[in-house]
Design a protein around this motif. Structure first.
Motif, PDB file in Angstrom:
ATOM      1  N   CYS A 266       0.852  -1.196   0.000  1.00 23.86           N
ATOM      2  CA  CYS A 266       0.000   0.000   0.000  1.00 23.86           C
ATOM      3  C   CYS A 266       0.883   1.241   0.000  1.00 23.86           C
ATOM      4  O   CYS A 266       1.869   1.314   0.732  1.00 23.86           O
ATOM      5  CB  CYS A 266      -0.901   0.026   1.229  1.00 23.86           C
ATOM      6  SG  CYS A 266      -2.084  -1.331   1.334  1.00 23.86           S
ATOM      7  N   GLU A 269      -0.034   6.178  -3.706  1.00 17.94           N
ATOM      8  CA  GLU A 269      -0.414   6.079  -5.119  1.00 17.94           C
ATOM      9  C   GLU A 269      -1.430   4.971  -5.372  1.00 17.94           C
ATOM     10  O   GLU A 269      -2.026   4.902  -6.444  1.00 17.94           O
ATOM     11  CB  GLU A 269       0.826   5.820  -5.984  1.00 17.94           C
ATOM     12  CG  GLU A 269       1.721   7.040  -6.163  1.00 17.94           C
ATOM     13  CD  GLU A 269       2.446   7.425  -4.888  1.00 17.94           C
ATOM     14  OE1 GLU A 269       2.921   6.504  -4.184  1.00 17.94           O
ATOM     15  OE2 GLU A 269       2.522   8.621  -4.585  1.00 17.94           O
ATOM     16  N   SER A 272      -0.955  -2.538  -4.686  1.00 18.38           N
ATOM     17  CA  SER A 272      -0.578  -3.588  -5.637  1.00 18.38           C
ATOM     18  C   SER A 272      -0.515  -4.895  -4.860  1.00 18.38           C
ATOM     19  O   SER A 272      -0.173  -4.916  -3.673  1.00 18.38           O
ATOM     20  CB  SER A 272       0.763  -3.288  -6.308  1.00 18.38           C
ATOM     21  OG  SER A 272       1.804  -3.314  -5.353  1.00 18.38           O
ATOM     22  N   ARG A 283      -1.279 -10.224 -11.251  1.00 21.37           N
ATOM     23  CA  ARG A 283      -0.761  -9.042 -10.570  1.00 21.37           C
ATOM     24  C   ARG A 283      -1.749  -7.907 -10.754  1.00 21.37           C
ATOM     25  O   ARG A 283      -2.120  -7.572 -11.883  1.00 21.37           O
ATOM     26  CB  ARG A 283       0.607  -8.660 -11.120  1.00 21.37           C
ATOM     27  CG  ARG A 283       1.120  -7.304 -10.681  1.00 21.37           C
ATOM     28  CD  ARG A 283       1.363  -7.214  -9.181  1.00 21.37           C
ATOM     29  NE  ARG A 283       2.531  -7.948  -8.749  1.00 21.37           N
ATOM     30  CZ  ARG A 283       2.965  -7.956  -7.491  1.00 21.37           C
ATOM     31  NH1 ARG A 283       2.285  -7.279  -6.563  1.00 21.37           N
ATOM     32  NH2 ARG A 283       4.029  -8.651  -7.150  1.00 21.37           N
ATOM     33  N   ARG A 285      -2.699  -3.870  -9.865  1.00 21.37           N
ATOM     34  CA  ARG A 285      -2.295  -2.533  -9.411  1.00 21.37           C
ATOM     35  C   ARG A 285      -3.506  -1.621  -9.566  1.00 21.37           C
ATOM     36  O   ARG A 285      -3.959  -1.379 -10.684  1.00 21.37           O
ATOM     37  CB  ARG A 285      -1.122  -2.006 -10.238  1.00 21.37           C
ATOM     38  CG  ARG A 285       0.149  -2.836 -10.099  1.00 21.37           C
ATOM     39  CD  ARG A 285       1.263  -2.295 -10.987  1.00 21.37           C
ATOM     40  NE  ARG A 285       2.484  -3.089 -10.860  1.00 21.37           N
ATOM     41  CZ  ARG A 285       2.724  -4.188 -11.532  1.00 21.37           C
ATOM     42  NH1 ARG A 285       1.820  -4.638 -12.391  1.00 21.37           N
ATOM     43  NH2 ARG A 285       3.850  -4.864 -11.352  1.00 21.37           N
ATOM     44  N   TYR A 286      -4.008  -1.145  -8.444  1.00 19.07           N
ATOM     45  CA  TYR A 286      -5.219  -0.324  -8.443  1.00 19.07           C
ATOM     46  C   TYR A 286      -4.895   1.034  -7.814  1.00 19.07           C
ATOM     47  O   TYR A 286      -4.407   1.099  -6.686  1.00 19.07           O
ATOM     48  CB  TYR A 286      -6.319  -1.050  -7.676  1.00 19.07           C
ATOM     49  CG  TYR A 286      -7.615  -0.288  -7.530  1.00 19.07           C
ATOM     50  CD1 TYR A 286      -8.133   0.479  -8.572  1.00 19.07           C
ATOM     51  CD2 TYR A 286      -8.338  -0.343  -6.350  1.00 19.07           C
ATOM     52  CE1 TYR A 286      -9.317   1.174  -8.430  1.00 19.07           C
ATOM     53  CE2 TYR A 286      -9.534   0.332  -6.209  1.00 19.07           C
ATOM     54  CZ  TYR A 286     -10.015   1.097  -7.245  1.00 19.07           C
ATOM     55  OH  TYR A 286     -11.186   1.781  -7.101  1.00 19.07           O
ATOM     56  N   ALA A 287      -5.173   2.094  -8.549  1.00 19.90           N
ATOM     57  CA  ALA A 287      -4.687   3.435  -8.202  1.00 19.90           C
ATOM     58  C   ALA A 287      -5.525   4.139  -7.141  1.00 19.90           C
ATOM     59  O   ALA A 287      -5.810   5.329  -7.257  1.00 19.90           O
ATOM     60  CB  ALA A 287      -4.615   4.290  -9.466  1.00 19.90           C
ATOM     61  N   ASN A 319      -6.607  -2.785 -13.557  1.00 15.34           N
ATOM     62  CA  ASN A 319      -5.300  -2.131 -13.657  1.00 15.34           C
ATOM     63  C   ASN A 319      -5.362  -0.811 -14.421  1.00 15.34           C
ATOM     64  O   ASN A 319      -4.499   0.045 -14.242  1.00 15.34           O
ATOM     65  CB  ASN A 319      -4.293  -3.078 -14.321  1.00 15.34           C
ATOM     66  CG  ASN A 319      -3.907  -4.235 -13.417  1.00 15.34           C
ATOM     67  OD1 ASN A 319      -4.063  -4.161 -12.212  1.00 15.34           O
ATOM     68  ND2 ASN A 319      -3.415  -5.320 -14.002  1.00 15.34           N
TER      69      ASN A 319
END
Length: 494
Positions: A266, A269, A272, A283, A285-287, A319
């Motif tokens: 965490c 930004e 992930s 994988r 990645r969440y913004a 993502n």
């Protein structure tokens, strides 16, 4: 449409020789909307009993009155429960448009808005047009419509479904509230997939107990073909063990879950992590920062796959996703060396989560500004005060839709929890003034959390709703601060 078609599937009695089978032009449970040829449905509400307005509806030209007991009028049709009948009346009137949509419902105390928006964005990334029904707004494809209730009343709901079908949307994604379920607004809708996020204290002014709250939420899963359930939540675990439809579990604690998140990182930004799904590792990645974002992403991916979208495409959609308005949203500060986060956290659990999340990336002080809604559950006020005192370095207690309650009385309720701790605080009932104070006293490295309003662009004081958008207010205050600094730096006037 003929009355007989509108009443199809509804058990009712009448003097049919008198009532006949007239053409019905519209249906409504609101006597103010009645026009000649309409059916008026009498529903007993918390404040007004619609049966007392039947004569008024007749005077406006209502052709038929659907009611629960004899009103002594010629055009009445009796049914045992008008609240249960009304959604079916509306569905019949519009031709059951929801039957031509793949419905995905999301329920729980927190996360509903974010997950529904995530789902719609994933569908959009795949070139699939979808409708959305929720807290911030309603959408039919790319068209946006205002919303009054998170889950609309039956007539509005069917209107939206009808619009989605006409616009060629194969999917509809919607937030489903406990009140809507308890009030039977959804009728006999069938959901392809329903999602359960979590259950924490909220709406006890309506449900009275957590068990009642849970039972209301549980109703959605009797209307669903498949369930996506967060089993790290105690109520989610209980739900997963009791529902009869197909269950897909999500977890960040239990490796045996169908969708399991691990190696979680965490930052400010976003998040992930690796997600395991039946032997496949992805994988993500969440913004959007915060542990809750891990669960939101898991639920969205699981719901997509349950609805027939490939795992790969669902993960790609996550993502690519951006943040949601008013959900852990970083607001512009003109390059200043402190951060301002706007978040809808208005329950004890959501306030705790946003503060715990922000603590992870706060370099100096964590400042929280919040209030509690008036005419709502009072028991959560000291609890939220206690959470703020435990997790923040400075607290500004202010107003958040005080409605008809005295703002200072609400603040006093919050202070019962704040005063249990040693955290410094200040009370400023005027919310704009409180925001100004927070920004003007922020130090380098501080993180300021504006909690409670989120996407809302209004403040309710008394019975009046006035424009109040924290995005605009922060921008205005930053501009005022810039102008003041410019004046301070300017040469003295001569």
């Amino acid at each position: 449409m003929k009355l007989s078609d509108i009443l199809k599937g509804i058990s009712c009695t009448a003097d049919w020789d008198v009532v006949g089978d007239p053409e019905i032009t519209d249906v409504s449970d609101d006597s103010r909307r009645i026009a000649p040829g309409s059916m008026y449905v009498c529903i007993k509400g918390a404040r007004v009993d619609g049966h007392n307005l039947a004569v008024e509806a007749l005077s406006k030209g209502a052709a038929v009155i659907l009611c629960e007991h004899d009103l002594g009028i010629r055009s009445q049709v009796l049914t045992a429960d008008t609240r249960k009948a009304y959604p079916e009346v509306c569905a019949n009137f519009f031709g059951h448009p929801a039957d031509r949509l793949k419905l995905i419902g999301v329920t729980g105390t927190n996360g509903k808005t974010t997950i529904t928006i995530l789902l719609k964005n994933i569908l959009r990334s795949l070139g699939i047009s979808a409708g959305l029904i929720g807290t911030i707004q309603n959408e039919i494809g790319d068209k946006v419509f205002p919303t009054s209730y998170t889950t609309p009343e039956a007539y509005t709901l069917q209107t939206l479904f009808d619009g989605m079908v006409r616009a060629g949307c194969p999917y509809a994604v919607m937030e489903v509230t406990s009140q809507a379920l308890a009030q039977n607004r959804l009728g006999k809708l069938n959901f392809a997939v329903s999602v359960f996020t979590n259950l924490t204290q909220d709406h006890l002014d309506y449900h009275q107990t957590m068990e009642n709250y849970f039972e209301a939420k549980k109703q959605l899963f009797t209307m669903s073909d498949a369930a996506v359930i967060n089993i790290d939540d105690p109520y989610g675990k209980k739900l997963a063990e009791s529902v009869e439809c197909r269950v897909m579990t999500v977890s960040a604690q239990n490796p045996s879950a169908d969708f399991y998140a691990h190696d979680i990182v965490c930052s400010m930004e976003g998040v992930s992590f690796k997600m395991e799904c039946h032997g496949v590792t992805c994988r993500i990645r969440y913004a959007v920062p915060g542990m809750f974002s891990v669960y939101n992403a898991l639920c969205a991916v699981a719901a997509c796959t349950a609805a027939g979208i490939s795992l790969e495409k669902a993960v790609d959609g996550i993502n690519q996703a951006k943040g949601t308005c008013g959900r852990s949203e970083l607001l512009p500060t003109g390059g200043r060396d402190f951060a301002v986060i706007c978040d809808y956290s208005h329950t004890p659990d959501s306030l705790q989560k946003i503060l715990e999340t922000a603590r992870e990336y706060t370099k100096n002080r964590l400042i929280v500004l919040f209030g509690c809604g008036g005419d709502r559950d009072r028991t959560k006020r000291p609890i939220m005060g206690r959470i703020a005192a435990q997790l923040a370095d400075f607290i500004l207690i202010t107003s958040d839709n005080p409605r008809t309650e005295d703002p200072m009385k609400i603040i006093q309720d919050i202070l019962e929890g704040v005063q249990d701790g040693q955290t410094p605080y200040i009370t400023i009932p005027d919310r704009r003034e409180a925001i100004s104070y927070a920004l003007r006293h922020a130090q380098p490295g501080d993180v300021v959390i504006l909690a409670g309003k989120g996407h809302e662009d209004y403040q309710v004081i008394g019975t009046e709703k006035t424009h109040f958008d924290e995005h605009e207010i922060v921008a205005q205050i930053i501009e005022e601060m810039n102008q003041e600094q410019a004046q301070d730096r300017s040469p003295a006037s001569v």
